[in-house]
Design a protein around this motif. Structure first.
Motif, PDB file in Angstrom:
ATOM      1  N   VAL A   1      37.919  72.091 -43.474  1.00  0.00           N
ATOM      2  CA  VAL A   1      39.272  71.710 -42.722  1.00  0.00           C
ATOM      3  C   VAL A   1      39.146  71.776 -41.223  1.00  0.00           C
ATOM      4  CG1 VAL A   1      41.570  72.262 -42.686  1.00  0.00           C
ATOM      5  CG2 VAL A   1      40.604  72.401 -44.725  1.00  0.00           C
TER       6      VAL A   1
ATOM      7  N   LYS B   1      53.194  67.386 -46.767  1.00  0.00           N
ATOM      8  CA  LYS B   1      52.493  66.401 -45.684  1.00  0.00           C
ATOM      9  C   LYS B   1      51.369  65.799 -46.031  1.00  0.00           C
ATOM     10  CE  LYS B   1      53.335  69.603 -42.270  1.00  0.00           C
ATOM     11  NZ  LYS B   1      53.557  70.366 -41.015  1.00  0.00           N
ATOM     12  N   VAL B   2      50.395  66.658 -46.693  1.00  0.00           N
ATOM     13  CA  VAL B   2      49.228  66.229 -47.057  1.00  0.00           C
ATOM     14  C   VAL B   2      49.423  64.939 -48.077  1.00  0.00           C
ATOM     15  CG1 VAL B   2      46.956  66.310 -48.044  1.00  0.00           C
ATOM     16  CG2 VAL B   2      47.729  68.118 -46.651  1.00  0.00           C
TER      17      VAL B   2
ATOM     18  N   PRO C   1      45.965  67.672 -59.663  1.00  0.00           N
ATOM     19  CA  PRO C   1      45.650  66.566 -60.157  1.00  0.00           C
ATOM     20  C   PRO C   1      45.773  66.993 -61.581  1.00  0.00           C
ATOM     21  CG  PRO C   1      43.820  67.742 -59.579  1.00  0.00           C
ATOM     22  CD  PRO C   1      44.931  68.543 -58.815  1.00  0.00           C
ATOM     23  N   VAL C   2      46.399  65.893 -62.367  1.00  0.00           N
ATOM     24  CA  VAL C   2      46.334  66.042 -64.071  1.00  0.00           C
ATOM     25  C   VAL C   2      45.317  64.856 -64.433  1.00  0.00           C
ATOM     26  CG1 VAL C   2      47.820  65.541 -65.801  1.00  0.00           C
ATOM     27  CG2 VAL C   2      48.579  66.228 -63.833  1.00  0.00           C
ATOM     28  N   VAL C   3      44.352  65.519 -65.092  1.00  0.00           N
ATOM     29  CA  VAL C   3      43.186  64.612 -65.631  1.00  0.00           C
ATOM     30  C   VAL C   3      43.273  64.250 -66.962  1.00  0.00           C
ATOM     31  CG1 VAL C   3      40.871  64.305 -65.693  1.00  0.00           C
ATOM     32  CG2 VAL C   3      41.855  65.556 -63.619  1.00  0.00           C
ATOM     33  N   GLU C   4      43.082  63.040 -67.456  1.00  0.00           N
ATOM     34  CA  GLU C   4      42.997  62.822 -68.906  1.00  0.00           C
ATOM     35  C   GLU C   4      41.903  62.449 -69.203  1.00  0.00           C
ATOM     36  OE1 GLU C   4      45.419  62.414 -71.265  1.00  0.00           O
ATOM     37  OE2 GLU C   4      47.193  62.517 -69.984  1.00  0.00           O
TER      38      GLU C   4
ATOM     39  N   GLU D   1      42.629  76.671 -51.817  1.00  0.00           N
ATOM     40  CA  GLU D   1      41.714  77.540 -51.210  1.00  0.00           C
ATOM     41  C   GLU D   1      42.001  78.975 -51.793  1.00  0.00           C
ATOM     42  OE1 GLU D   1      40.259  79.397 -46.994  1.00  0.00           O
ATOM     43  OE2 GLU D   1      42.031  78.064 -47.041  1.00  0.00           O
TER      44      GLU D   1
ATOM     45  N   MET E   1      38.012  76.182 -46.064  1.00  0.00           N
ATOM     46  CA  MET E   1      38.542  76.427 -44.653  1.00  0.00           C
ATOM     47  C   MET E   1      37.773  75.672 -43.718  1.00  0.00           C
ATOM     48  SD  MET E   1      41.216  77.573 -43.226  1.00  0.00           S
ATOM     49  CE  MET E   1      42.089  77.661 -41.768  1.00  0.00           C
TER      50      MET E   1
ATOM     51  N   HIS F   1      37.134  54.985 -70.430  1.00  0.00           N
ATOM     52  CA  HIS F   1      36.836  55.593 -69.120  1.00  0.00           C
ATOM     53  C   HIS F   1      35.669  54.426 -68.749  1.00  0.00           C
ATOM     54  CE1 HIS F   1      39.053  59.257 -69.721  1.00  0.00           C
ATOM     55  NE2 HIS F   1      38.688  59.586 -70.815  1.00  0.00           N
TER      56      HIS F   1
ATOM     57  N   GLY G   1      41.371  62.256 -56.486  1.00  0.00           N
ATOM     58  CA  GLY G   1      41.052  63.726 -56.466  1.00  0.00           C
ATOM     59  C   GLY G   1      42.373  64.491 -56.365  1.00  0.00           C
ATOM     60  N   TRP G   2      43.492  63.757 -55.776  1.00  0.00           N
ATOM     61  CA  TRP G   2      44.731  64.658 -55.363  1.00  0.00           C
ATOM     62  C   TRP G   2      45.441  64.443 -56.508  1.00  0.00           C
ATOM     63  CZ3 TRP G   2      46.274  67.904 -51.744  1.00  0.00           C
ATOM     64  CH2 TRP G   2      47.472  68.030 -51.538  1.00  0.00           C
ATOM     65  N   GLU G   3      45.717  63.511 -57.209  1.00  0.00           N
ATOM     66  CA  GLU G   3      46.580  63.229 -58.590  1.00  0.00           C
ATOM     67  C   GLU G   3      46.071  63.234 -59.916  1.00  0.00           C
ATOM     68  OE1 GLU G   3      49.889  60.809 -57.526  1.00  0.00           O
ATOM     69  OE2 GLU G   3      50.497  62.630 -56.925  1.00  0.00           O
ATOM     70  N   GLY G   4      44.773  62.899 -59.846  1.00  0.00           N
ATOM     71  CA  GLY G   4      44.052  62.730 -61.134  1.00  0.00           C
ATOM     72  C   GLY G   4      44.481  61.289 -61.741  1.00  0.00           C
ATOM     73  N   ASN G   5      43.970  61.247 -62.936  1.00  0.00           N
ATOM     74  CA  ASN G   5      44.168  59.783 -63.449  1.00  0.00           C
ATOM     75  C   ASN G   5      45.228  59.591 -64.270  1.00  0.00           C
ATOM     76  OD1 ASN G   5      43.111  61.238 -65.592  1.00  0.00           O
ATOM     77  ND2 ASN G   5      41.655  59.869 -66.083  1.00  0.00           N
ATOM     78  N   ARG G   6      45.825  60.813 -64.673  1.00  0.00           N
ATOM     79  CA  ARG G   6      47.114  60.579 -65.996  1.00  0.00           C
ATOM     80  C   ARG G   6      48.080  59.459 -65.411  1.00  0.00           C
ATOM     81  NH1 ARG G   6      51.578  64.980 -67.047  1.00  0.00           N
ATOM     82  NH2 ARG G   6      52.044  64.498 -64.703  1.00  0.00           N
TER      83      ARG G   6
ATOM     84  N   ILE H   1      53.245  71.955 -46.309  1.00  0.00           N
ATOM     85  CA  ILE H   1      52.128  71.402 -45.921  1.00  0.00           C
ATOM     86  C   ILE H   1      51.579  70.500 -46.952  1.00  0.00           C
ATOM     87  CG2 ILE H   1      50.454  73.394 -46.471  1.00  0.00           C
ATOM     88  CD1 ILE H   1      48.873  72.653 -43.864  1.00  0.00           C
ATOM     89  N   THR H   2      51.601  71.119 -48.281  1.00  0.00           N
ATOM     90  CA  THR H   2      51.191  70.167 -49.381  1.00  0.00           C
ATOM     91  C   THR H   2      51.860  68.776 -49.539  1.00  0.00           C
ATOM     92  OG1 THR H   2      50.487  72.106 -50.418  1.00  0.00           O
ATOM     93  CG2 THR H   2      50.670  70.040 -51.814  1.00  0.00           C
TER      94      THR H   2
ATOM     95  N   GLN I   1      48.245  77.443 -42.474  1.00  0.00           N
ATOM     96  CA  GLN I   1      48.756  76.652 -43.555  1.00  0.00           C
ATOM     97  C   GLN I   1      47.735  76.068 -44.454  1.00  0.00           C
ATOM     98  OE1 GLN I   1      52.240  74.073 -42.266  1.00  0.00           O
ATOM     99  NE2 GLN I   1      51.241  74.215 -40.305  1.00  0.00           N
TER     100      GLN I   1
ATOM    101  N   ALA J   1      46.178  70.928 -54.223  1.00  0.00           N
ATOM    102  CA  ALA J   1      46.167  69.541 -54.893  1.00  0.00           C
ATOM    103  C   ALA J   1      46.610  69.947 -56.353  1.00  0.00           C
ATOM    104  CB  ALA J   1      44.728  69.069 -54.941  1.00  0.00           C
TER     105      ALA J   1
END
Lengths: 185, 469
Positions: free
Chosen positions: B4, B82-83, A37-40, A183, B1, B217, B139-144, B79-80, A29, A35
């Motif tokens: 991880v 869950k992370v 991410p949405v970056v501004e 990945e 990988m 920023h 890193g996961w969601e960004g800054n928006r 899995i995404t 899995q 991920a």
């Protein structure tokens, strides 16, 4: 004596390994972890005066102002692989009583044009500046065109200019990068 | 990988949550290494000698707030998702840690004036990495969706150490009720790094209407550092010989002490406590430190439209921007010496003994007047605490001890802490003739499926020992 210890050590290790296990798991899995991410990020900005479109020393107008900047991260292989969509937002504030034609020309390192965006800016006055916004959405197959570029040429074209022209044209801009990082083999 | 898998290995291998908590070994008198957990523990030993390299092998790795199963469990869930849930659920005080110790030498003997002296050498590796929650979210969601949110860069906190410890201790029964001990330590650091007490935030906010940019920023109050010793020159020459030299007093040296005591309140009840690794390592050689300080607002690229003759070059805006960032948030490299406090560990224990009296023959042990008696069984409570970069970590243990046969003693523990509430451990010590073997396993309930364990620990070793008859 010392070598004999290998036997109990190995037995012990076997024992611990035998009673312990990792189960009900699926490490395959890992490749599905994504991920998003949405970056501004600010893109570029400028502030040009009406006088910049007229060369007083020669007494001739410069109808097109042009400038280039590198955006080196754009053709980075990481971004190439993960960029799903880019939304460009441009906001012009114009106090010059002229319309403008503005193009954004994305060039590759070899200076080939890979992507172009173009817009018109409405005329304003020095007392009432006019705001024109422009959005350009890049997605799908066009993403590759965009991420093949590492620089952008901005051309600002005025239909007519003279020494008396007053006011300024300002631009502020940003990009929203929609990424999908996963990945890759 | 690979990354991880490394993480998975680190979590699943073994280890106690409070990676240096040796709750099974603490107060387990039959095991000579219990003197390393409490130098003031009671001991019946006349002499002992650990089998070189096999007298104590201690490995553990743990993570608070997350187990392998939480992420990789074959539950059918995405899995995404869950992370995603874990990224927000875990706190910046959660951590991943690995500790490993290998005893090279351990020996002890009783002097004529009834001091029990013990000494030895062990190698230790200790690593902790706190979960930088805000950076993970960025890193996961960004800054928006986080405009005006101050991403705390100070959550980044990690240390790592590879060292050799030379120690020598003395244990003495001062009165019939009180036993005390002191152990002196010399540390020889092979490799060390730390990045702690970092400060600073990153924030994206919408700029004022008349601003030249859409966003601001900002990096604010940046004060970040990484201190390293023994790492900078690793790429020069063979590593093995270099590390060996440092292990043998050639590294950055430090000193410390362990103290401990046991007090028999009544015949059946005793109280004990120890404090370990009160000391510091002085990093003076092969240090390389990096610091970044300041505030910075990213203004972006302003096009100036210089009048150019055909084919002329405009300004190198992008290079200028990079230079500006590097200048404003300059990373300074220094080779300043620094002092690193060792992570102090504190143990406490209360023991109640019952059952058959072991030492002596009858109910009244005439040779043992006033002393706490050795009995077949005991129950007790223990407390463990350890100084870590983000504060003290604590754990409580309830245990049952029993001498099953003359040659076999066992201790079962239940350990509770903020993260793991079902940590059951078992330790056994067997002595055939003079040959002692012991094994301590933590988090036993999880051995059925290590993936569900946040941590597991393992200690075992072999000694030759001679007890008081």
């Amino acid at each position: 004596m010392k070598t004999n210890l290998w036997i109990p050590t190995v037995l012990l290790t076997v024992f611990v390994v035998a009673i312990s296990c990792v189960k009900d798991t699926d490490f395959e899995q890992a490749s599905d972890i994504t991920a998003r991410p949405v970056v501004e990020l600010n893109l570029i900005h400028f502030d040009v005066a009406a006088g910049d479109f007229y060369d007083e020393t020669t007494g001739t107008s410069r109808l097109t102002l042009s400038d280039t900047t590198e955006i080196r991260f754009l053709d980075d292989s990481g971004l190439q692989e993960s960029l799903l969509r880019a939304e460009f937002f441009f906001e012009f504030t114009n106090s010059i009583p002229r319309n403008f034609d503005v193009t954004f020309q994305f060039l590759s390192e070899a200076l080939d044009t890979t992507y172009t965006a173009q817009t018109f800016v409405n005329e304003g006055t020095t007392t009432v500046p006019v705001i024109t916004t422009f959005e350009e959405i890049v997605e799908g197959t066009e993403i590759l065109d965009l991420t093949s570029a590492d620089r952008v040429v901005v051309n600002v074209t005025i239909p007519e200019a003279n020494a008396e022209l007053e006011g300024a044209l300002r631009l502020k801009s940003k990009t929203t990068y929609f990424l999908e990082i996963t990945e890759r083999e | 990988m690979k990354h991880v898998l490394f993480l998975v290995m680190a979590i699943s291998l073994s280890g106690t949550l409070y990676s240096q908590n040796k709750q099974i070994l603490y107060g387990f008198e039959e095991i000579p290494q219990s003197l390393l957990v409490n130098p003031g523990g009671k001991t019946q030993l006349q002499k002992h000698f650990g089998i070189p390299l096999f007298s104590q092998i201690h490995i553990n790795a743990g993570a608070s707030g997350i187990s392998t199963y939480d992420i990789f469990g074959a539950t059918g869930e995405d899995i995404t998702a869950k992370v995603d849930a874990k990224i927000f659920e875990m706190q910046d005080t959660d951590f991943f840690s690995v500790t490993q110790q290998l005893e090279i030498l351990n020996f002890g003997w009783r002097t004529q004036s009834d001091f029990y002296l013990s000494g030895g050498i062990y190698q230790e590796f200790d690593f902790i990495f706190y979960y930088p929650r805000d950076l993970a979210i960025l890193g996961w969601e960004g800054n928006r969706d986080y405009l005006d949110y101050e991403f705390d860069l100070g959550q980044l906190s990690t240390t790592g150490d590879l060292l050799t410890v030379y120690h020598f201790g003395v244990n003495k029964e001062l009165t019939k009720k009180l036993t005390v001990g002191l152990r002196a330590k010399v540390y020889s650091s092979m490799l060390s790094y730390r990045s702690v007490n970092n400060k600073g935030v990153f924030v994206t906010s919408i700029a004022e209407d008349d601003d030249e940019n859409v966003y601001e920023h900002r990096l604010e109050g940046i004060d970040m550092s990484v201190e390293t010793s023994g790492i900078a020159d690793l790429d020069e020459g063979p590593i093995g010989g270099k590390l060996l030299g440092r292990a043998l007093f050639g590294g950055n040296l430090g000193v410390g002490v362990d103290v401990g005591a046991t007090y028999d309140i009544t015949d059946r009840l005793s109280l004990s406590a120890s404090a370990l690794d009160i000391g510091a390592i002085f990093h003076t050689k092969n240090t390389e430190n990096y610091t970044a300080q300041g505030d910075y607002t990213l203004d972006g690229i302003e096009l100036l439209f210089p009048p150019l003759s055909a084919g002329g070059d405009t300004f190198p805006y992008y290079d200028d921007l990079e230079d500006e960032i590097l200048e404003e948030v300059a990373v300074d490299t220094t080779t300043t010496s620094y002092t690193q406090m060792r992570p102090v560990k504190v143990n406490g224990g209360l023991q109640y003994r019952f059952g058959r009296i072991l030492a002596g023959t009858g109910v009244c042990d005439c040779r043992n007047m006033g002393r706490g008696s050795e009995r077949e069984q005991a129950i007790g409570l223990q407390f463990f605490s350890m100084a870590r970069p983000k504060g003290w970590q604590m754990a409580g243990t309830f245990y049952y001890y029993r001498r099953i046969f003359d040659f076999l003693t066992a201790k079962a523990t239940y350990t509770y802490d903020a993260y793991e509430t079902s940590n059951v451990g078992v330790g056994v010590s067997t002595t055939f003739k003079k040959f002692n073997f012991y094994l301590a396993l933590d988090n036993l309930l999880r051995y059925g499926n290590l993936a569900k364990a946040k941590s597991v620990s393992l200690q075992f070793g072999f000694n030759i020992k001679v007890d008081t008859e």
